[in-house]
Scaffold this active site. Sequence first.
Site, mmCIF file in Angstrom:
data_model
loop_
_atom_site.group_PDB
_atom_site.id
_atom_site.type_symbol
_atom_site.label_atom_id
_atom_site.label_comp_id
_atom_site.label_asym_id
_atom_site.label_seq_id
_atom_site.Cartn_x
_atom_site.Cartn_y
_atom_site.Cartn_z
ATOM 1 N N CYS A 339 -2.350 1.381 -0.555
ATOM 2 C CA CYS A 339 -1.963 1.030 1.248
ATOM 3 C C CYS A 339 -1.265 -0.463 1.438
ATOM 4 O O CYS A 339 -2.482 -1.262 0.691
ATOM 5 C CB CYS A 339 -2.844 1.868 2.072
ATOM 6 S SG CYS A 339 -2.733 0.473 3.823
ATOM 7 N N CYS A 342 -2.874 -2.260 3.989
ATOM 8 C CA CYS A 342 -4.627 -2.686 4.187
ATOM 9 C C CYS A 342 -4.726 -3.743 2.605
ATOM 10 O O CYS A 342 -5.772 -4.829 3.350
ATOM 11 C CB CYS A 342 -5.072 -1.841 3.823
ATOM 12 S SG CYS A 342 -4.876 0.119 5.351
ATOM 13 N N ASP A 343 -4.165 -3.916 1.827
ATOM 14 C CA ASP A 343 -4.951 -4.165 0.639
ATOM 15 C C ASP A 343 -3.608 -5.638 0.688
ATOM 16 O O ASP A 343 -4.251 -6.460 -0.344
ATOM 17 C CB ASP A 343 -4.712 -3.841 -0.582
ATOM 18 C CG ASP A 343 -5.978 -2.268 -0.229
ATOM 19 O OD1 ASP A 343 -6.879 -2.882 0.355
ATOM 20 O OD2 ASP A 343 -5.660 -1.320 -1.061
#
Length: 531
Positions: A339, A342-343
């Site tokens: 992701c 997200c990361d």
Amino acid sequence: MLDANLKKQLDTYLQNIITPIELSVSVDDSPKSQELNELATEIAEMSPHISLNWNQAQRTPSMSIAQTGVPPRISFAGLPMGHEFTSLVLALLHSGGHPSKTDPALLEQIRHLDGEYHFETYISLSCQNCPDVVQALNLMATVNPNITHVMIDGALFQDEVEERQIMSVPSVYLNGQLFGQGRMTLPEIINKVDANASKRKAAELSKQEPYEVLIVGGGPAGAAAAIYAARKGIRTALVAERFGGQVMDTMGIENFISVNYTEGPKLVASLEEHVKEYDVDVFTEQQAVSLTEGDYVKIGLENGATLSGRSVILATGARWREMNVPGEQQYRGKGVAYCPHCDGPLFKGKRVAVIGGGNSGIEAAIDLAGIVEHVTVLEFADTLRADEVLQRKARSMPNIDIIKSAQTTEVRGDGNKVIGLTYTDRETQESKQVDVAGIFVQIGLIPNTDWLKGGPLKLSKHGEIEIDSRGTTSIPNVFAAGDVTNVPFKQIIIAMGAGSTAALGAFDHLIRTPAPAKAAVQQNEKQAETA
């Protein structure tokens, strides 16, 4: 700090505070500290029930929230804006005595948790999954005085991120030990700390009478099927690991007809709200592990419970495809990620790779290029599959390199984290290496049918459930819909249509098939058990 529109919304929410609360702020001379100080001051000025004080906390900048005179149990280390602004608002409301809309049974379960629970959650402000975890743990800290929680913005506290080797968010620590990574719901967290919760839930589920339509999966296909089935007035249930499925991990959605733009979590919230308007029994945090055909199809769950239905609709969706190369599993969450939204912020200023040259891969590269030092895209084929407009954008960015005809063969690491990857040039067969700190895998989806393999249901060579135009499978009273099936295109709107089709197909089957006599069914079950 807050624009006029946001201030107006917040002012409306703060009217619900009935118990005085106190904001404890720890700041220094850094820009983020000044922003947090400004935010806290503005909030305190908006309500007579909110007071403000300054102290020196373990992490700076940070802000704690508590009822006046009570030691704080909720803290935000960093600036709770972006996706986390809602987490801040809810923390203010719940600390100020405004009741939560959470299931009373869950709240009671939290109150009766024994022991001391000190949670820390590392997040990124661009992560759409992080707020679910932060809000769940904040609520637990509000309800139970033996629970504390601090949200930590990984981008601001890089020393901790490096020390704990955090390369995936949300990363949750409990009493200093890693508790979990990725999106977790409140029930999932509670069940993980409450050892007897699973047994109690299994006993409760096994008492359920057979349903006329039992839907397995909570994504767009499952939600649509539940709504269409319930509207027919037939007894309907939906069982899933989580509501929303893959859509919860989707950031921007621009091809949902009639909606110019939305985000995955927002769409899922709307789907869940719509389903709950109907008489549908919804069971989440439950994983299906077996299917047994019969007049009533039985779905076995991981916790040992069994649900059954005269008809079943399988809508278990798909998950990210993995590279299946040495080192991938060892360094999953330690540099190998799926992701980028997200990361990505955890790799600020570092070099990363994106595996895959389709739309998702090139979109990931473009997004990451604004955060990281450099992005290397590796595509197996000799041409990119992404839309031309995305390819042009990627080629225009100076810190994106694209390598085609590249077969990734190994993830390299130092024992703790990713340090690079090895790939084979498919034209020359030469083995080459790329030094990177993160690897984002974007190579498509695989159907969630592992639990069905070897069973009575017919699957395609790709592991997808084969269906006809009505969603019927190889078993007459079992239907399927969405990304788990052999439909050629995997899209949210197509999955919704397929779920509706499967529900109508199931209803048509039910009205044309006499209901089996209960005594006969019980006799068949006894014979099966003794065979």
